[in-house]
Structures are given as C-alpha cells and as structure tokens.
Design an enzyme around this catalytic site. Structure first.
Site, short mmCIF file in Angstrom:
data_model
loop_
_atom_site.label_atom_id
_atom_site.label_comp_id
_atom_site.label_asym_id
_atom_site.label_seq_id
_atom_site.Cartn_x
_atom_site.Cartn_y
_atom_site.Cartn_z
NE ARG A 13 -6.06 -2.00 -5.52
CZ ARG A 13 -6.87 -1.85 -6.28
NH1 ARG A 13 -7.07 -2.47 -7.48
NH2 ARG A 13 -7.92 -0.86 -6.25
N GLY A 29 1.15 -1.30 -0.02
CA GLY A 29 -0.18 0.13 -0.04
C GLY A 29 0.87 1.21 0.14
NE ARG A 73 -15.70 14.77 12.71
CZ ARG A 73 -14.65 14.33 12.62
NH1 ARG A 73 -14.22 13.55 11.52
NH2 ARG A 73 -13.87 14.56 13.42
CG HIS A 94 -6.81 7.49 19.28
ND1 HIS A 94 -6.90 7.99 17.62
CD2 HIS A 94 -5.49 8.19 19.60
CE1 HIS A 94 -6.17 8.94 17.61
NE2 HIS A 94 -5.08 9.02 18.90
CG ASN A 95 -9.41 7.11 14.96
OD1 ASN A 95 -8.46 7.28 15.58
ND2 ASN A 95 -9.88 6.79 13.61
CB ALA A 103 -10.72 -0.26 6.96
CD GLU A 159 -8.66 12.08 15.34
OE1 GLU A 159 -8.90 12.33 14.21
OE2 GLU A 159 -7.98 11.11 15.76
CE1 TYR A 160 -13.78 10.34 13.59
CE2 TYR A 160 -16.28 11.01 13.46
CZ TYR A 160 -14.94 10.56 13.05
OH TYR A 160 -14.76 9.92 11.64
CE LYS A 213 -9.65 9.11 5.46
NZ LYS A 213 -8.33 9.11 5.11
CE LYS A 216 -5.66 5.46 14.69
NZ LYS A 216 -6.49 5.54 13.76
CG ASN A 241 -8.16 4.01 10.94
OD1 ASN A 241 -7.49 3.70 11.93
ND2 ASN A 241 -8.29 4.96 10.40
CB SER A 281 -3.13 7.47 16.08
OG SER A 281 -3.56 8.85 16.20
#
Length: 476
Positions: A33, A9, A290, A188-189, A77, A192-193, A263, A185, A103, A129
């Site tokens: 790819r 990736g 959001r 954590h996000n 993801a 974060e939001y 996301k 994680k 993620n 992160s």
C-alpha cells in the site's frame, strides 16, 4: 498471459516469499500500500528478476494475474488483514483465491472464509514458519481451506516453495478446513515459546549457578546439539554466545537487555489451552516469563528491596550439568506433549481430523522448532496407529523420561534453592508429577465447591456418571 501468483505486503517476509516463488520459476506480481516500499524492493532485492512485476494500484495488481487469481497476503495479523481484504474484494471475481499467510487468529480466518464464500471468492488460512530465511529458502507451510481447491490450484506451488527434508519430502501438506492451518501454526509457536524459555533457563542455570563463561556455555550447547537435542534453537544459542559486540568487543549477549518481546501467538495458545480445559503449563509459563521480563523497571526496584539471594553450593558441577541436559530434554518432551494434546483436542472439538504425526514431519525443516526430535514424534504416532494419549506414555519417550526424572528433580531443587527463576523447567516437572499422580487433592477442591455452591461431587465407590450432594451444614 498474466502472472501466476501475487504477493501483497512487501515487508521482509513478503519480499522473501516473493523472491522464493520467483526463484522457483513462477511469475509473481507484488504490491504494497506504500508504493515506495515496492519500488525500493524492485530496485534492490528484486533487481534482475524478470519474473517479478510491481504494481502500484490494487486494480492493476489484480489485473496482472491469471484467473483464477491467487493472492498471498503477507501483512500484519488483525485489523490490517481486514483492511487489505476489504480493499481487494471489489477487484476480485468468483473463483479467485486469497491466502492469508500471516499469524492470524484462527477464528478470524474462519470468519473471513465465511464472508468470502458469500461472494464466491475462496479464502485460505496458511501458517508459515521459518522467519525471513525460511520465507526465502523454503519455510514450513500449513495451509487450510477447501481441499479440492488446494489440490487443483495450490499444492504444486506451495510444495515447490516449501522447505524439503534430506529425503526430499516437502514440509508442506494440507492441514484441514477452516482456520486449522493457522491453529496448527499457533500451537507451533506456543511450543516454540516453551522451547526457547527452556533453553534460556538452562543458560541462566549455567551462568548463575554453575559459574560458566559464555565460551564454556557455547561449547556445552554445541555438544548438546550434536546429540539428542539437535535443533535449530540450540544451534543458534551456541552461536549467539560466541558473537562479539562490534561496539565494545565484548560478548554481545552481555549487552542485550533482558526484556523479551512477543507478537501474541504464544498468548493465544495459552488462552486456547484454558478454553479447552487442558493443562499446558510449559507453554503458558513461557508466555508469563516474557510478560515478567517486560517489566524491567519494576524488577529493578523490587530487586533493590529484596537484594538477598540464597547461596547454593554445587559440589558436583559436572554431574549437575549432565542433569541439566536431562532436565532440558524432559521439559522439551513435556512442551510437545502438551502441544500435541491441544492439537488433538482441537481436532475433535472442531471436527478437523488433524493428522498429528504428519504435522510433526512438517516441522522437521524450514521452521523455528525444526529438530531431529520431530521424527521421533512421528514414529510415536505411527507405532500407536495415531492413538496417542500423551507423548510421555509412548514407547518412544517413556524410558528416557524415566531415566531423566532424578536429574531433572535435582536441577529444579537446586535452582529453587539458589533463587533462580526457572518457570518452564520447574513447571514441566510439576506437570509430569501431576499427570502421573493417581491421586491429586482435587477431592478436597470438589468438597469445597459442593459446600459453598452445591456443585456436587462423584464418589470413588459409585459409578462415575452419578453425582452427589452432601448437606455439609444445616442452613439456619
């Protein structure tokens, strides 16, 4: 001799992580790819890095790695991870290790681990992160999977490339089995939001209720960042407010459309809170904010039908600004309190034995929510030997919340009076009020449920394990 590790990736994150690994002296193979993406990377960012090798076929990529092969996936993801792993598996051998650093949803990671285990190949879920800069210079890393395998084959690599605190501690540690690293994680996000939306609402109050200029707001956020709100997100906020638009020369912030993207990890956190029967309104409302921002066209039409906004006269603007700092800080505590309650509940539910104080330390550097504040969360867990019911009840935070409440209420009341949308600051206060209320109206709720569904209720004058049903009305 083959290369030590491979990265699949070559998006921005994958490129940055490959460079980070190479900069720490490891030989790296890279693959994408779309071969042209790999070639562009080798011709630009990787130019001059003799320990980065490009492969343009999966078979060649796998063959370039030492056994046991260690492959890090940095892909989007969802179905893409399955597509990549399905293509990769035929070339792998027993004992090889695949690490999903995207993620991914933790349940998907658990499923992939079980599938790989049947084939004798090891699968790890790893939360990462820090964005592009963190991936390049050192992110916060949250790996999960087989503990013995981590200690033997991954610990040195991952701690080397992770962020490090001022005292030299790595922001990387083994989290637990299954998909626990990506669960951590995810939370954590979610935090974060909440953090981002709380700051955004403070900006909104400063701008529309206190009439502050971008420069004045930038100075205020910088002042806050020099105090207890010291954090990456507050730091970038005051810098954003000072940024000029190269097209117009105006402040760039004034030309950015008020539509926020996402996301999915914040949404997953909100859903997981519902699944665990936990109140996490700060994080959930940040997701809803959001969502609401995204329907800009509808909001413009609705604003045309309801153009009136109540006038809210603020006599003591300096005092309200001080109150706003208290409201932001207290709301931040609520966001973390909810996040760590969710982690504690998940740890019990899934048998992960998460070390919550240590997790707070993993987020001190390298990640988006890095802040001085996190050291205090670790202290709160240490002081209570890890037995924390809720962070607001710890000696570390209780007195500060008590001092902040009056100003917090004033900010929320004034914002509502002015017709401003401040869902996370307001609902953080409501969460505080609900959590600290000895009595709630749930007795009436349970009576209603018993009336229409015979769901029974408990009594305050009987043992808690006994349930009762009342014949509210004779059935005719």
């Amino acid at each position: 001799m083959g290369n030590y590790v491979g990265v699949i990736g070559m998006g921005v994150m994958g490129q940055s992580l490959a460079l980070n690994i190479a900069n720490h002296g490891y030989a790296v193979s890279v693959y994408n790819r779309h071969g042209q993406v790999t070639k562009d990377f080798m011709d630009t960012r990787a130019k001059g890095h003799d320990n980065i090798t490009a492969a343009y076929e999966l078979k060649d990529f796998v063959a370039s790695l030492d056994a046991p092969r260690k492959v890090i996936l940095m892909v989007k993801a969802g179905p893409v991870v399955d597509a990549v792993t399905d293509s990769l598996l035929p070339y792998l051998e027993k004992g090889d290790i695949v690490i999903d650093a995207g993620n991914s949803y933790f349940e998907d990671t658990k499923r992939r681990m079980e599938h790989y285990e049947e084939l004798g190949v090891n699968f790890f879920g790893m939360g990462v992160s820090g964005g592009e800069k963190g991936a390049l210079l050192g992110p916060s890393i949250m790996p999960s999977g087989d503990r013995d395998l981590y200690d033997r084959h991954l610990r040195t690599l991952l701690t080397d490339i992770s962020a490090h605190t001022e005292d030299g501690s790595p922001c990387c540690d083994y989290i637990g089995p299954e998909g626990s690293g990506q669960y951590v994680k995810m939370v954590h996000n979610g935090i974060e939001y909440g953090d981002i939306q709380i700051i955004d609402e403070a900006y909104f109050i400063m701008k529309h209720m206190l009439g502050m200029t971008n420069a004045q707001m930038a100075d205020t956020f910088e002042e806050w960042n020099n105090g207890r709100l010291d954090s990456f997100l507050v730091e970038i906020t005051y810098k954003i407010l000072r940024e000029k638009d190269p097209e117009t020369g105006d402040d760039l912030i004034d030309h950015i459309l008020d539509e926020a993207g996402q996301k999915g990890t914040g949404m997953w956190t909100a859903i997981e809170g519902l699944k665990m029967y936990l109140a996490i309104p700060t994080m959930a409302e940040a997701v809803f904010a959001r969502n609401l921002s995204a329907v800009k066209g509808e909001r413009v039409i609705a604003a045309g039908h309801f153009p009136e906004r109540p006038h809210c006269d603020v006599q003591d603007k300096r005092g309200l600004l001080e109150n706003l700092e208290q409201a932001v800080y207290a709301s931040k505590i609520m966001s973390y309190a909810q996040g760590f309650q969710l982690l504690a509940k998940a740890s019990d539910e899934y048998g992960w034995d998460l070390k919550l104080g240590d997790i707070a330390l993993l987020w001190r550097e390298g990640c988006i929510i890095r802040a001085k504040f996190l050291g205090r969360i670790k202290a709160a867990y240490d002081d209570s030997q890890g037995k924390v019911q809720n962070l607001m009840l710890t000696d570390e935070f209780m007195e500060e919340i008590r001092v902040a409440v009056a100003g917090w209420r004033r900010v929320v009341a004034k914002a509502i009076e002015a017709g401003l949308y401040v869902p996370t600051i307001a609902n953080s206060l409501l969460y505080f009020d609900g959590y600290t209320s000895e009595k709630l109206p749930a007795n009436l709720c349970q009576a209603q449920r018993d009336w229409f569904g015979a769901h029974t209720f408990r009594r305050d004058d009987q043992p808690h394990d006994l349930s009762f049903h009342h014949p509210w009305e004779e059935l005719g």
